[in-house]
Write a protein that holds these residues in place. Sequence first.
Motif, mmCIF file in Angstrom:
data_model
loop_
_atom_site.group_PDB
_atom_site.id
_atom_site.type_symbol
_atom_site.label_atom_id
_atom_site.label_comp_id
_atom_site.label_asym_id
_atom_site.label_seq_id
_atom_site.Cartn_x
_atom_site.Cartn_y
_atom_site.Cartn_z
ATOM 1 N N LEU A 75 0.817 -1.214 0.000
ATOM 2 C CA LEU A 75 0.000 0.000 0.000
ATOM 3 C C LEU A 75 0.851 1.265 0.000
ATOM 4 O O LEU A 75 0.572 2.205 -0.741
ATOM 5 C CB LEU A 75 -0.939 -0.002 1.213
ATOM 6 N N LEU A 76 1.902 1.304 0.827
ATOM 7 C CA LEU A 76 2.742 2.500 0.899
ATOM 8 C C LEU A 76 3.378 2.792 -0.449
ATOM 9 O O LEU A 76 3.448 3.953 -0.878
ATOM 10 C CB LEU A 76 3.826 2.321 1.966
ATOM 11 N N LEU A 77 3.832 1.758 -1.136
ATOM 12 C CA LEU A 77 4.438 1.921 -2.460
ATOM 13 C C LEU A 77 3.447 2.584 -3.418
ATOM 14 O O LEU A 77 3.769 3.550 -4.105
ATOM 15 C CB LEU A 77 4.887 0.555 -2.971
ATOM 16 N N TYR A 82 0.905 7.744 -6.191
ATOM 17 C CA TYR A 82 -0.237 8.643 -6.331
ATOM 18 C C TYR A 82 0.052 10.030 -5.755
ATOM 19 O O TYR A 82 -0.340 11.051 -6.325
ATOM 20 C CB TYR A 82 -1.458 8.048 -5.641
ATOM 21 N N ASP A 83 0.750 10.076 -4.621
ATOM 22 C CA ASP A 83 1.046 11.357 -3.981
ATOM 23 C C ASP A 83 2.004 12.196 -4.814
ATOM 24 O O ASP A 83 1.938 13.429 -4.782
ATOM 25 C CB ASP A 83 1.653 11.131 -2.591
ATOM 26 N N ARG A 84 2.899 11.552 -5.568
ATOM 27 C CA ARG A 84 3.919 12.272 -6.313
ATOM 28 C C ARG A 84 3.519 12.590 -7.752
ATOM 29 O O ARG A 84 4.142 13.443 -8.377
ATOM 30 C CB ARG A 84 5.218 11.455 -6.336
ATOM 31 N N ASN A 85 2.512 11.891 -8.284
ATOM 32 C CA ASN A 85 2.146 12.090 -9.689
ATOM 33 C C ASN A 85 0.624 12.162 -9.812
ATOM 34 O O ASN A 85 -0.059 11.140 -9.794
ATOM 35 C CB ASN A 85 2.706 10.962 -10.548
ATOM 36 N N ALA A 86 0.118 13.376 -9.954
ATOM 37 C CA ALA A 86 -1.337 13.592 -9.978
ATOM 38 C C ALA A 86 -2.010 13.001 -11.209
ATOM 39 O O ALA A 86 -3.233 12.814 -11.216
ATOM 40 C CB ALA A 86 -1.638 15.087 -9.898
ATOM 41 N N SER A 87 -1.242 12.702 -12.257
ATOM 42 C CA SER A 87 -1.836 12.150 -13.479
ATOM 43 C C SER A 87 -2.059 10.641 -13.398
ATOM 44 O O SER A 87 -2.722 10.069 -14.265
ATOM 45 C CB SER A 87 -0.941 12.460 -14.688
ATOM 46 N N VAL A 88 -1.521 10.010 -12.376
ATOM 47 C CA VAL A 88 -1.642 8.556 -12.232
ATOM 48 C C VAL A 88 -2.967 8.202 -11.552
ATOM 49 O O VAL A 88 -3.294 8.727 -10.493
ATOM 50 C CB VAL A 88 -0.470 7.980 -11.408
ATOM 51 N N ASN A 89 -3.702 7.279 -12.190
ATOM 52 C CA ASN A 89 -4.969 6.813 -11.619
ATOM 53 C C ASN A 89 -5.014 5.298 -11.451
ATOM 54 O O ASN A 89 -6.018 4.764 -10.978
ATOM 55 C CB ASN A 89 -6.140 7.265 -12.491
ATOM 56 N N GLY A 90 -3.944 4.611 -11.863
ATOM 57 C CA GLY A 90 -3.901 3.160 -11.711
ATOM 58 C C GLY A 90 -2.475 2.661 -11.590
ATOM 59 O O GLY A 90 -1.570 3.195 -12.246
ATOM 60 N N VAL A 91 -2.263 1.666 -10.720
ATOM 61 C CA VAL A 91 -0.941 1.062 -10.520
ATOM 62 C C VAL A 91 -1.110 -0.458 -10.518
ATOM 63 O O VAL A 91 -2.040 -0.986 -9.895
ATOM 64 C CB VAL A 91 -0.301 1.514 -9.190
ATOM 65 N N SER A 138 8.889 -3.139 1.486
ATOM 66 C CA SER A 138 9.941 -2.314 2.078
ATOM 67 C C SER A 138 9.646 -0.823 1.918
ATOM 68 O O SER A 138 9.337 -0.353 0.835
ATOM 69 C CB SER A 138 11.283 -2.639 1.412
ATOM 70 N N GLN A 139 9.803 -0.072 3.010
ATOM 71 C CA GLN A 139 9.625 1.375 2.946
ATOM 72 C C GLN A 139 10.729 2.033 2.133
ATOM 73 O O GLN A 139 10.511 3.062 1.487
ATOM 74 C CB GLN A 139 9.579 1.965 4.357
ATOM 75 N N ALA A 140 11.926 1.444 2.167
ATOM 76 C CA ALA A 140 13.038 2.001 1.402
ATOM 77 C C ALA A 140 12.751 1.940 -0.098
ATOM 78 O O ALA A 140 13.067 2.876 -0.843
ATOM 79 C CB ALA A 140 14.325 1.249 1.728
ATOM 80 N N ALA A 149 8.556 8.688 -9.594
ATOM 81 C CA ALA A 149 7.149 8.638 -10.000
ATOM 82 C C ALA A 149 6.794 9.614 -11.112
ATOM 83 O O ALA A 149 5.863 9.365 -11.885
ATOM 84 C CB ALA A 149 6.246 8.881 -8.789
ATOM 85 N N ASN A 150 7.519 10.713 -11.207
ATOM 86 C CA ASN A 150 7.259 11.705 -12.254
ATOM 87 C C ASN A 150 8.222 11.613 -13.425
ATOM 88 O O ASN A 150 8.134 12.398 -14.373
ATOM 89 C CB ASN A 150 7.333 13.118 -11.666
ATOM 90 N N GLN A 151 9.165 10.660 -13.361
ATOM 91 C CA GLN A 151 10.200 10.574 -14.387
ATOM 92 C C GLN A 151 9.980 9.430 -15.371
ATOM 93 O O GLN A 151 10.400 9.514 -16.529
ATOM 94 C CB GLN A 151 11.575 10.388 -13.723
ATOM 95 N N VAL A 152 9.358 8.353 -14.916
ATOM 96 C CA VAL A 152 9.147 7.160 -15.736
ATOM 97 C C VAL A 152 7.725 6.652 -15.507
ATOM 98 O O VAL A 152 6.986 7.175 -14.673
ATOM 99 C CB VAL A 152 10.174 6.053 -15.392
#
Length: 212
Positions: A75-77, A82-91, A138-140, A149-152
């Motif tokens: 979940l954290l991943l 989502y927090d870093r890339n507003a255009s993402v709606n699915g992972v 892993s949190q790391a 998240a915004n680069q690839v």
Amino acid sequence: MNNENRLREEICWLGASLFQRGYTVGSAGNISARLDDGWLITPTDACLGRLDPAKIAKVNSKGEWISGDKPSKTLLLHRQIYDRNASVNGVVHTHSTNLVNLTLQGVWSTPSILPPLTPYQVMKVGRIPLIDYDRPGSQAVAAQIAELANQVNGVMLERLGPVIWGKTVSSACYALEELEETAKLWMQSDKKLSPLPDSAVSELCEVFSIQW
């Protein structure tokens, strides 16, 4: 049917499709989707081939579990993306065979696990970097993915599998499938295929407004 119900159905349909075609096995992998008030994510240790729309976990905008079965340990991943890339709606995350095998035998390079081999790989997936092995959840690893998240459009977790994101859950799945098939081509050739020329990659990037 409201947006949340449609997304629940879409996650189940895509999960079953991936499972039936061998992109994931057992209880491996997870799928999530953005909502106006949080996210949906497949439950921990759930089989993507047998998902129940009503049991998909829902978390609020703070990442707190509010309904459904217990959410995936990744979940954290997902939340970091989502927090870093507003255009993402699915992972989407799977343990796809050819991609995992690629990390076991050696990727093309750390910044790009595969060379640019086909136009649709370049257009639909783009460059996918390797994240060194760490335990699932892993949190790391989540922190490393947040920086990208915004680069690839995704990353490859060594020995675990791809994490791909997109504007919709479906588009993320389609990109993952394209990546897995490209890895299959690369592995079957004993890594002897020639990459697309730099000029061809540059043309694709210019014509289709993408970045490699």
